[in-house]
Design an enzyme around this catalytic site. Sequence first.
Site, mmCIF file in Angstrom:
data_model
loop_
_atom_site.group_PDB
_atom_site.id
_atom_site.type_symbol
_atom_site.label_atom_id
_atom_site.label_comp_id
_atom_site.label_asym_id
_atom_site.label_seq_id
_atom_site.Cartn_x
_atom_site.Cartn_y
_atom_site.Cartn_z
ATOM 1 N N LYS A 252 -1.573 5.035 13.708
ATOM 2 C CA LYS A 252 -0.371 5.363 13.019
ATOM 3 C C LYS A 252 0.070 6.759 13.553
ATOM 4 O O LYS A 252 1.574 6.897 13.441
ATOM 5 C CB LYS A 252 0.189 4.008 12.602
ATOM 6 C CG LYS A 252 -0.204 2.972 12.580
ATOM 7 C CD LYS A 252 0.832 1.755 11.579
ATOM 8 C CE LYS A 252 -0.001 1.989 9.808
ATOM 9 N NZ LYS A 252 -1.558 1.412 10.080
ATOM 10 N N ARG B 165 4.726 -2.824 5.017
ATOM 11 C CA ARG B 165 3.629 -4.204 5.283
ATOM 12 C C ARG B 165 3.773 -5.355 4.148
ATOM 13 O O ARG B 165 2.152 -5.930 4.556
ATOM 14 C CB ARG B 165 2.804 -2.541 4.249
ATOM 15 C CG ARG B 165 1.660 -1.839 5.199
ATOM 16 C CD ARG B 165 0.814 -1.186 3.508
ATOM 17 N NE ARG B 165 -0.189 -0.917 4.770
ATOM 18 C CZ ARG B 165 -0.685 0.561 4.724
ATOM 19 N NH1 ARG B 165 1.086 1.776 4.627
ATOM 20 N NH2 ARG B 165 -1.312 1.409 4.809
ATOM 21 N N ARG C 255 -13.267 9.000 10.016
ATOM 22 C CA ARG C 255 -11.791 10.047 9.875
ATOM 23 C C ARG C 255 -12.103 11.251 8.727
ATOM 24 O O ARG C 255 -12.241 11.305 7.474
ATOM 25 C CB ARG C 255 -10.897 8.662 9.258
ATOM 26 C CG ARG C 255 -9.183 9.446 8.884
ATOM 27 C CD ARG C 255 -8.156 9.070 8.618
ATOM 28 N NE ARG C 255 -7.735 8.517 8.110
ATOM 29 C CZ ARG C 255 -7.140 6.941 7.930
ATOM 30 N NH1 ARG C 255 -6.507 7.486 9.493
ATOM 31 N NH2 ARG C 255 -6.822 6.618 7.053
ATOM 32 N N ARG D 19 -10.800 11.056 3.391
ATOM 33 C CA ARG D 19 -9.621 10.775 2.676
ATOM 34 C C ARG D 19 -10.076 9.497 1.766
ATOM 35 O O ARG D 19 -11.528 8.843 1.792
ATOM 36 C CB ARG D 19 -8.798 9.883 3.518
ATOM 37 C CG ARG D 19 -7.620 10.034 3.627
ATOM 38 C CD ARG D 19 -6.282 9.295 4.291
ATOM 39 N NE ARG D 19 -6.044 8.078 3.901
ATOM 40 C CZ ARG D 19 -5.598 7.217 4.307
ATOM 41 N NH1 ARG D 19 -4.643 7.675 4.918
ATOM 42 N NH2 ARG D 19 -4.943 5.463 4.257
ATOM 43 N N ARG E 70 -9.316 -2.645 2.500
ATOM 44 C CA ARG E 70 -7.453 -2.762 3.346
ATOM 45 C C ARG E 70 -7.187 -3.530 4.194
ATOM 46 O O ARG E 70 -6.520 -3.736 4.984
ATOM 47 C CB ARG E 70 -7.602 -1.371 3.511
ATOM 48 C CG ARG E 70 -7.394 -0.297 2.200
ATOM 49 C CD ARG E 70 -7.529 1.459 2.600
ATOM 50 N NE ARG E 70 -6.864 1.709 3.591
ATOM 51 C CZ ARG E 70 -7.447 3.057 4.581
ATOM 52 N NH1 ARG E 70 -8.549 3.007 4.293
ATOM 53 N NH2 ARG E 70 -6.288 3.576 5.630
HETATM 54 P P1 AMP Z 1 -2.341 4.309 4.421
HETATM 55 O O1 AMP Z 1 -1.777 6.094 4.339
HETATM 56 O O2 AMP Z 1 -0.893 4.120 5.403
HETATM 57 O O3 AMP Z 1 -3.061 4.073 5.025
HETATM 58 O O4 AMP Z 1 -1.436 4.126 3.215
HETATM 59 C C1 AMP Z 1 -2.075 4.417 2.513
HETATM 60 C C2 AMP Z 1 -1.843 3.393 1.322
HETATM 61 O O5 AMP Z 1 -0.946 3.709 0.379
HETATM 62 C C3 AMP Z 1 -2.114 2.259 0.943
HETATM 63 O O6 AMP Z 1 -3.563 1.648 1.255
HETATM 64 C C4 AMP Z 1 -1.403 1.305 0.442
HETATM 65 O O7 AMP Z 1 -2.210 1.489 -1.308
HETATM 66 C C5 AMP Z 1 -0.660 3.245 0.131
HETATM 67 N N1 AMP Z 1 0.817 2.200 0.371
HETATM 68 C C6 AMP Z 1 1.379 2.972 1.601
HETATM 69 N N2 AMP Z 1 2.311 2.177 2.331
HETATM 70 C C7 AMP Z 1 3.011 1.345 1.766
HETATM 71 C C8 AMP Z 1 3.873 0.069 1.912
HETATM 72 N N3 AMP Z 1 4.492 0.221 2.715
HETATM 73 N N4 AMP Z 1 3.638 -0.655 0.787
HETATM 74 C C9 AMP Z 1 2.349 -1.097 -0.259
HETATM 75 N N5 AMP Z 1 1.746 0.291 -0.349
HETATM 76 C C10 AMP Z 1 1.802 1.732 0.175
#
Ligand code: AMP
Length: 208
Positions: free
Chosen positions: A10, A85, A121, A150, A161
């Site tokens: 994404k 999400r 990653r 990360r 996750r």
């Molecule tokens: P990402 O970089 O999109 O994988 O997001 C990393 C982390 O941020 C996720 O595992 C969640 O803990 C938090 N997070 C990101 N976007 C959201 C969202 N829309 N709702 C809730 N938590 C989020």
Amino acid sequence: MMLGPPGSGKGTQALILRRRWGIPHISTGAILREAVQAGTPLGLVAKGIMEQGGLVDDGVITGIVTERLQQPDARKGFLLDGFPRTIPQAEALDGFLGARPIIVVDIVLSDEDVLRRLAARMICSECGINAQDDNGEQRCHDCGGRLVPRADDAAQVVQNRLTVYHRQTAPLVEYYRTRPGYCRINGAQLPDDVSTEIVRCVEGALGT
Ligand code: AMP
């Protein structure tokens, strides 16, 4: 909007498409990581949740996104990466958008591919973008920052996750599947091929 499991590309695709269309890339994960790094009140709340692979509260995250979407640079369109999400987040987004159309790009990737990708990653410790260590120097192409794994890509966090994805985010596919502007993309292809398919889908949906 980019839908898809962690590691489906994404963020990578949003960066490519942001350049193509000149619209802002809004990544809730990036916003939260910045807040954690800066030690803001939001960051303090989000840190522990993110470290465990959980989701930040719907109301908090929806507030952040709707505020961001009201900035002038988002008036002509935007790329959403990592939001919504959950179903309540999608309902809040619908409420915010009203009759304005949304194109949903659902990037499909198997759990096996997710696990394999996230294990490898790296991100830049300075600017936070996903990075490939092509030159073996462990430095970011963009800013020269050090590349690091990360924190939430650690194996046990990734499992959580994925569980959270299947339980709370995958139902969004059903939520959006029958709408005009929904497209399903095979995320196991090379990034350029994924981009080509996304562009085809978006241009088709816009009738351009
Ligand atoms: P990402 O970089 O999109 O994988 O997001 C990393 C982390 O941020 C996720 O595992 C969640 O803990 C938090 N997070 C990101 N976007 C959201 C969202 N829309 N709702 C809730 N938590 C989020």
